[in-house]
Design a protein around this motif. Structure first.
Motif, mmCIF file in Angstrom:
data_model
loop_
_atom_site.group_PDB
_atom_site.id
_atom_site.type_symbol
_atom_site.label_atom_id
_atom_site.label_comp_id
_atom_site.label_asym_id
_atom_site.label_seq_id
_atom_site.Cartn_x
_atom_site.Cartn_y
_atom_site.Cartn_z
ATOM 1 N N GLU A 87 24.632 -59.281 39.493
ATOM 2 C CA GLU A 87 23.713 -60.180 38.794
ATOM 3 C C GLU A 87 24.382 -60.833 37.584
ATOM 4 N N ARG A 88 24.349 -62.149 37.565
ATOM 5 C CA ARG A 88 24.911 -62.878 36.428
ATOM 6 C C ARG A 88 24.076 -62.634 35.179
ATOM 7 N N GLY A 89 24.729 -62.566 34.065
ATOM 8 C CA GLY A 89 24.021 -62.359 32.815
ATOM 9 C C GLY A 89 23.809 -60.902 32.476
ATOM 10 N N LEU A 90 24.319 -59.994 33.334
ATOM 11 C CA LEU A 90 24.101 -58.573 33.098
ATOM 12 C C LEU A 90 25.268 -57.924 32.361
ATOM 13 N N HIS A 91 26.326 -58.650 32.117
ATOM 14 C CA HIS A 91 27.547 -58.052 31.587
ATOM 15 C C HIS A 91 27.319 -57.344 30.253
ATOM 16 N N GLU A 92 26.336 -57.797 29.492
ATOM 17 C CA GLU A 92 26.109 -57.165 28.202
ATOM 18 C C GLU A 92 25.363 -55.834 28.330
ATOM 19 N N ASP A 93 24.756 -55.573 29.475
ATOM 20 C CA ASP A 93 24.038 -54.315 29.702
ATOM 21 C C ASP A 93 24.864 -53.461 30.664
ATOM 22 N N LEU A 94 25.885 -52.824 30.112
ATOM 23 C CA LEU A 94 26.839 -52.092 30.940
ATOM 24 C C LEU A 94 26.193 -50.894 31.633
ATOM 25 N N GLU A 95 25.240 -50.260 30.979
ATOM 26 C CA GLU A 95 24.596 -49.086 31.577
ATOM 27 C C GLU A 95 23.903 -49.438 32.893
ATOM 28 N N LYS A 96 23.166 -50.543 32.895
ATOM 29 C CA LYS A 96 22.494 -50.976 34.122
ATOM 30 C C LYS A 96 23.500 -51.390 35.182
ATOM 31 N N ARG A 97 24.546 -52.055 34.755
ATOM 32 C CA ARG A 97 25.565 -52.541 35.685
ATOM 33 C C ARG A 97 26.241 -51.374 36.410
#
Length: 203
Positions: A87-97
């Motif tokens: 998902e694009r835009g998820l890079h700042e939420d590493l835990e979810k990634r």
């Protein structure tokens, strides 16, 4: 979310299965229209879990399922997990990634027929990168990697086989150290020690 928990329970108990499917379809509609990346990931992770959970309930019981339906369910689980991870835009939420990446790899490893090793190896390599980050890592991710190396050992040439077996044992121990008595991890650990432990004792 509560909707996902209730739907999973319906599939597991074989009660109100139609309502469980209605929940999936509602979640899919919501996934298709929401612009928020974080919410899309939450929905994709939940949908992947529901498809996988329903597939597992069907394939591990006497509940009849044909090969085409089985493939459709596991493919949907993988697709949603992959979508969550990418998902694009998820890079700042590493835990979810990282959570989504583990889910993606775990589902790939459970495909009942020929495994997509190129895709699996790529996902496993990415997951290993995060293993020393306590802010995002969970013991279940170690268990996923133990499964990965267990299956790699099964297809490896003799020179690599012992290396993969040892890695499977090391990762399942890592998982067990953080599992706080988790029964699934305990069973997997016992299985690997019986299977690979004896092999190493005899070498």
């Amino acid at each position: 979310s509560l909707r996902i928990t209730v739907a999973a329970a319906r599939f597991r108990m074989r009660k109100e299965v139609t309502q469980g499917w209605f929940s999936i379809k509602q979640l899919e509609k919501e996934y298709g229209r929401t612009p928020d990346a974080s919410h899309r990931v939450d929905l994709a992770v939940g949908l992947g879990y529901l498809y996988f959970h329903y597939w597992k309930c069907r394939t591990e019981s006497d509940w009849p399922i044909d090969e085409n339906e089985s493939k459709t369910l596991i493919d949907a689980a993988i697709s949603y997990a992959r979508g969550a991870y990418l998902e694009r835009g998820l890079h700042e939420d590493l835990e979810k990634r990282v959570y989504a990446l583990n889910q993606y790899l775990y589902y790939l490893l459970n495909v009942p027929k020929e495994l997509a090793w190129s895709e699996i190896n790529d996902a496993a390599t990415q997951l290993v990168h995060y293993q020393d980050n306590p802010e995002v890592w969970q013991y279940r991710f170690d268990d996923t990697l133990a499964t990965y190396f267990e299956l790699r050992a099964g297809i490896a040439r003799a020179k690599k086989q012992l290396q993969y077996q040892q890695l499977a044992l090391e990762y399942v121990e890592r998982a067990w150290n953080g599992a706080r008595g988790d029964e699934e991890i305990a069973k997997h650990r016992s299985h690997l020690h019986i299977t690979f432990g004896d092999l190493h004792a005899s070498t």
